[in-house]
Design a protein around this motif. Structure first.
Motif, PDB file in Angstrom:
ATOM      1  N   ILE A 123      29.037 -45.368  30.235  1.00  0.00           N
ATOM      2  CA  ILE A 123      29.427 -44.238  29.504  1.00  0.00           C
ATOM      3  C   ILE A 123      27.917 -43.952  29.770  1.00  0.00           C
ATOM      4  O   ILE A 123      27.772 -42.886  29.745  1.00  0.00           O
ATOM      5  CB  ILE A 123      30.508 -44.040  28.820  1.00  0.00           C
ATOM      6  N   HIS A 142      25.973 -42.912  33.043  1.00  0.00           N
ATOM      7  CA  HIS A 142      26.922 -41.904  33.367  1.00  0.00           C
ATOM      8  C   HIS A 142      26.270 -40.298  32.891  1.00  0.00           C
ATOM      9  O   HIS A 142      25.364 -39.273  33.578  1.00  0.00           O
ATOM     10  CB  HIS A 142      28.010 -41.614  33.435  1.00  0.00           C
ATOM     11  N   GLN A 143      26.202 -40.489  31.369  1.00  0.00           N
ATOM     12  CA  GLN A 143      25.558 -39.420  31.081  1.00  0.00           C
ATOM     13  C   GLN A 143      23.810 -39.224  30.827  1.00  0.00           C
ATOM     14  O   GLN A 143      23.188 -38.070  30.939  1.00  0.00           O
ATOM     15  CB  GLN A 143      25.798 -39.525  28.849  1.00  0.00           C
ATOM     16  N   LEU A 162      23.410 -37.863  34.680  1.00  0.00           N
ATOM     17  CA  LEU A 162      23.633 -36.549  34.738  1.00  0.00           C
ATOM     18  C   LEU A 162      22.605 -36.103  34.169  1.00  0.00           C
ATOM     19  O   LEU A 162      22.153 -34.169  34.673  1.00  0.00           O
ATOM     20  CB  LEU A 162      24.916 -36.369  33.756  1.00  0.00           C
ATOM     21  N   GLY A 196      24.156 -31.467  32.527  1.00  0.00           N
ATOM     22  CA  GLY A 196      24.450 -32.851  32.757  1.00  0.00           C
ATOM     23  C   GLY A 196      25.608 -32.296  31.823  1.00  0.00           C
ATOM     24  O   GLY A 196      27.156 -33.562  32.542  1.00  0.00           O
ATOM     25  N   SER A 197      26.098 -31.880  30.608  1.00  0.00           N
ATOM     26  CA  SER A 197      27.041 -32.365  29.869  1.00  0.00           C
ATOM     27  C   SER A 197      27.884 -31.110  30.600  1.00  0.00           C
ATOM     28  O   SER A 197      29.336 -31.163  30.997  1.00  0.00           O
ATOM     29  CB  SER A 197      27.043 -31.634  28.109  1.00  0.00           C
ATOM     30  N   GLY A 223      29.680 -32.940  33.632  1.00  0.00           N
ATOM     31  CA  GLY A 223      30.209 -34.079  32.995  1.00  0.00           C
ATOM     32  C   GLY A 223      31.766 -33.419  32.921  1.00  0.00           C
ATOM     33  O   GLY A 223      33.129 -34.271  32.980  1.00  0.00           O
ATOM     34  N   GLN A 224      32.029 -32.937  32.193  1.00  0.00           N
ATOM     35  CA  GLN A 224      33.116 -31.858  31.635  1.00  0.00           C
ATOM     36  C   GLN A 224      33.649 -31.144  33.139  1.00  0.00           C
ATOM     37  O   GLN A 224      35.118 -31.724  32.867  1.00  0.00           O
ATOM     38  CB  GLN A 224      33.219 -30.341  31.240  1.00  0.00           C
ATOM     39  N   THR A 260      36.993 -36.911  33.077  1.00  0.00           N
ATOM     40  CA  THR A 260      36.542 -37.877  32.095  1.00  0.00           C
ATOM     41  C   THR A 260      35.709 -38.742  32.360  1.00  0.00           C
ATOM     42  O   THR A 260      35.999 -39.242  33.525  1.00  0.00           O
ATOM     43  CB  THR A 260      37.693 -38.602  31.053  1.00  0.00           C
ATOM     44  N   TRP A 261      35.331 -40.177  31.381  1.00  0.00           N
ATOM     45  CA  TRP A 261      33.990 -41.701  32.284  1.00  0.00           C
ATOM     46  C   TRP A 261      35.612 -42.691  31.662  1.00  0.00           C
ATOM     47  O   TRP A 261      35.293 -43.517  31.701  1.00  0.00           O
ATOM     48  CB  TRP A 261      33.156 -41.334  31.596  1.00  0.00           C
TER      49      TRP A 261
END
Length: 137
Positions: free
Chosen positions: A33, A36-37, A40, A94-95, A98-99, A103-104
């Motif tokens: 997780i 991934h962040q 992003l 990045g957030s 992701g949204q 979800t991860w």
């Protein structure tokens, strides 16, 4: 995407832009997780076309890192990894990405339209094997 074991104290990820390719390098020992962040966040830098700030003159770069292009060194090492506007912007972008992509979580649960709920319930029973005691009920 380049997962690597990065040195202690280095950033968790880097955007490396070369003439004909772009790379996102990220710490491979992080939790997925977090990876991934970080990825992003680095995509945020790429999308916003953030420029690196010079950290070393080309002459110094050639002296310390002779096999690397000085411009590449500037782009990789030059970005300010503090609380700059570019860092906040990259994190925000990045957030948002992701949204939008979800979800991860490893298990995705989605709403099922009412007309398909019976079918989904029947198919779901095929995924979970029943024990003998459950079969007797």
């Amino acid at each position: 995407m380049v997962p690597l074991e990065l040195p202690v104290g280095s950033p968790d990820g880097l955007l490396v832009t070369a003439e004909d390719q772009d790379f996102i390098v990220f710490e491979q020992r992080m939790a997925p997780i977090h990876q991934h962040q970080v990825v992003l966040h680095e995509l945020g830098h790429f999308i916003c076309e953030h420029e690196a700030t010079p950290v070393m003159r080309p002459e110094a770069s050639q002296l310390f890192l002779p096999s690397l292009d000085p411009e590449l060194v500037r782009r990789v090492l030059g970005r300010d990894h503090t609380h700059s506007e570019a860092e906040f912007e990259a994190e925000y972008i990045g957030s948002l990405i992701g949204q939008r992509i979800g979800t991860w979580a490893t298990q995705r649960i989605r709403a099922v339209p009412p007309e398909y709920q019976d079918l989904v319930a029947r198919l779901s029973t095929l995924e979970t094997p029943h024990t003998e005691s459950e079969a007797d009920e």
